[in-house]
Design a protein around this motif. Sequence first.
Motif, PDB file in Angstrom:
ATOM      1  N   LEU A  21      -7.181 -22.808  22.868  1.00  0.00           N
ATOM      2  CA  LEU A  21      -7.575 -22.864  21.457  1.00  0.00           C
ATOM      3  C   LEU A  21      -9.083 -23.078  21.307  1.00  0.00           C
ATOM      4  O   LEU A  21      -9.705 -22.524  20.392  1.00  0.00           O
ATOM      5  N   ALA A  22      -9.672 -23.866  22.201  1.00  0.00           N
ATOM      6  CA  ALA A  22     -11.126 -24.045  22.159  1.00  0.00           C
ATOM      7  C   ALA A  22     -11.842 -22.737  22.474  1.00  0.00           C
ATOM      8  O   ALA A  22     -12.848 -22.388  21.839  1.00  0.00           O
ATOM      9  N   ILE A  78     -17.478 -33.024  21.765  1.00  0.00           N
ATOM     10  CA  ILE A  78     -16.211 -33.362  21.096  1.00  0.00           C
ATOM     11  C   ILE A  78     -16.421 -34.482  20.075  1.00  0.00           C
ATOM     12  O   ILE A  78     -15.795 -34.485  19.003  1.00  0.00           O
ATOM     13  N   TYR A  79     -17.324 -35.422  20.374  1.00  0.00           N
ATOM     14  CA  TYR A  79     -17.610 -36.455  19.369  1.00  0.00           C
ATOM     15  C   TYR A  79     -18.283 -35.840  18.139  1.00  0.00           C
ATOM     16  O   TYR A  79     -17.940 -36.178  16.995  1.00  0.00           O
ATOM     17  N   GLU A  80     -19.221 -34.943  18.357  1.00  0.00           N
ATOM     18  CA  GLU A  80     -19.874 -34.271  17.232  1.00  0.00           C
ATOM     19  C   GLU A  80     -18.849 -33.488  16.415  1.00  0.00           C
ATOM     20  O   GLU A  80     -18.875 -33.504  15.174  1.00  0.00           O
ATOM     21  N   PHE A  81     -17.958 -32.793  17.106  1.00  0.00           N
ATOM     22  CA  PHE A  81     -16.925 -31.976  16.456  1.00  0.00           C
ATOM     23  C   PHE A  81     -16.001 -32.858  15.612  1.00  0.00           C
ATOM     24  O   PHE A  81     -15.687 -32.536  14.461  1.00  0.00           O
ATOM     25  N   LYS A  84     -17.783 -34.267  12.466  1.00  0.00           N
ATOM     26  CA  LYS A  84     -18.042 -33.229  11.466  1.00  0.00           C
ATOM     27  C   LYS A  84     -16.776 -32.830  10.727  1.00  0.00           C
ATOM     28  O   LYS A  84     -16.821 -32.512   9.526  1.00  0.00           O
ATOM     29  N   ARG A  85     -15.629 -32.873  11.426  1.00  0.00           N
ATOM     30  CA  ARG A  85     -14.384 -32.357  10.830  1.00  0.00           C
ATOM     31  C   ARG A  85     -13.347 -33.439  10.573  1.00  0.00           C
ATOM     32  O   ARG A  85     -12.182 -33.157  10.342  1.00  0.00           O
ATOM     33  N   ASN A  86     -13.778 -34.689  10.612  1.00  0.00           N
ATOM     34  CA  ASN A  86     -12.914 -35.834  10.278  1.00  0.00           C
ATOM     35  C   ASN A  86     -11.635 -35.870  11.114  1.00  0.00           C
ATOM     36  O   ASN A  86     -10.545 -36.163  10.593  1.00  0.00           O
ATOM     37  N   ILE A  87     -11.753 -35.592  12.389  1.00  0.00           N
ATOM     38  CA  ILE A  87     -10.609 -35.680  13.298  1.00  0.00           C
ATOM     39  C   ILE A  87     -10.502 -37.122  13.783  1.00  0.00           C
ATOM     40  O   ILE A  87     -11.490 -37.705  14.246  1.00  0.00           O
ATOM     41  N   PRO A  88      -9.328 -37.737  13.661  1.00  0.00           N
ATOM     42  CA  PRO A  88      -9.188 -39.139  14.081  1.00  0.00           C
ATOM     43  C   PRO A  88      -9.581 -39.327  15.555  1.00  0.00           C
ATOM     44  O   PRO A  88      -9.101 -38.611  16.441  1.00  0.00           O
ATOM     45  N   HIS A  89     -10.459 -40.287  15.796  1.00  0.00           N
ATOM     46  CA  HIS A  89     -10.892 -40.606  17.150  1.00  0.00           C
ATOM     47  C   HIS A  89     -11.522 -41.998  17.120  1.00  0.00           C
ATOM     48  O   HIS A  89     -11.848 -42.519  16.053  1.00  0.00           O
ATOM     49  N   ARG A 155      -4.211 -33.202  16.196  1.00  0.00           N
ATOM     50  CA  ARG A 155      -5.071 -32.847  15.061  1.00  0.00           C
ATOM     51  C   ARG A 155      -6.253 -31.997  15.546  1.00  0.00           C
ATOM     52  O   ARG A 155      -6.652 -31.030  14.889  1.00  0.00           O
ATOM     53  N   TYR A 156      -6.786 -32.361  16.682  1.00  0.00           N
ATOM     54  CA  TYR A 156      -7.898 -31.599  17.267  1.00  0.00           C
ATOM     55  C   TYR A 156      -7.476 -30.152  17.518  1.00  0.00           C
ATOM     56  O   TYR A 156      -8.199 -29.207  17.140  1.00  0.00           O
TER      57      TYR A 156
END
Length: 382
Positions: A21-22, A78-81, A84-89, A155-156
């Motif tokens: 998917l990436a 991945i942290y930037e991603f 930016k897209r409000n993915i829980p982390h 979610r990612y």
Amino acid sequence: MAIESNMEKDVTIIGAGVVGLAIASELSSKYDNVFILEQNKRFGQETSSRNSEVIHAGIYYAPFSLKATLCVEGNRLIYEFCKKRNIPHKQCGKYIVATNHEEETELEKIRQKAINNNVDSLRLVTAKQLSQHEPSVKAIAGIWSPTTGVIDSHRYMRVLLAIAQKNNAKLFTNTKVTGVEKVGEHRYEIQVCYPDGQTDQFQTNYVINCAGLNADQIASFMGIDIDAAGYRQYFWKGEYFSLDSDQHKLKHLIYPVPLPQNVGLGIHTTIDVSGGVKLGPNAIFMNNKELDYTVSHESKDTFYRAVNKYLPGTKLTDLHPQMAGIRPKLQKPGDPVRDFIIREESDRGLPGVVNLIGIESPGLTSSLAIGKTVENLIANIN
């Protein structure tokens, strides 16, 4: 949904795990007709959804290896991603803990390897410093890794797929690849089978094989001798137990000193984005390559003994079977550590084919960096 043979297909990605998917999200912004084939009912049903969901820092891997370089780059991406897209982390950090003097001598070696991998944020901590942050952890020394974290991997993956689909990429589930044949210069026929037994075939310019557990089989369909090429994968099972979080209020990930030959990182304690605590994985070699996702009751005692080395307040009744996952390794027991294989196959007479073999940990962390690597490989084909 069946594939229409008259649909134009520039790029075909085999496998809709996190890496597939990436890659799809990356390539779909540059190629018009990207197809993603997945044999399961949904994306990310195998290794991508059965893991610790840890964002690794890049500590343990051989310097200059793909695992090291892609993990370090992927950690930043991945942290930037996610932000930016409000993915829980959570960038919660982790402690690698030594519970005896033999393990303590390994800590500086681990830190030095991390520095060689351009991970210069680690620091050694004393038992007193560790207990101030994690009072329930018992250790004589440790390493603090501030860039380690956890992510909601489902979610990612959903966001990666949404990006690819916004770019008009198409996902076909329940579609098992049964053959890959070169039919012209830079042209390949993909044979597929659907759950009802019906078969189909279509042609494509580029083939990206990121089929996870089946990646070596897909490579063999292309006529590659997977033993001569070093592509044969071996299955290693990892079991997980949940830990009663009411009894264990941990704020960070807790890892033991890793196992020899990086067979595994040892039974570690992970918190997820919702605050749950789990233990694992162990590393069980699956000689028959069976997709066995059961958690053995006998493993509970092993997990209990392992975690009690650094969490001595744990009771056997605190542990509950949670899940198991299988990771594709390029090594059998006793073999030396192997790196990721990410290879464009022009020199084997297969221009436009990229094989990704042995993509285990840190594949999740590295996924965005892997996507950029694959894009560069196919962009540079003569």
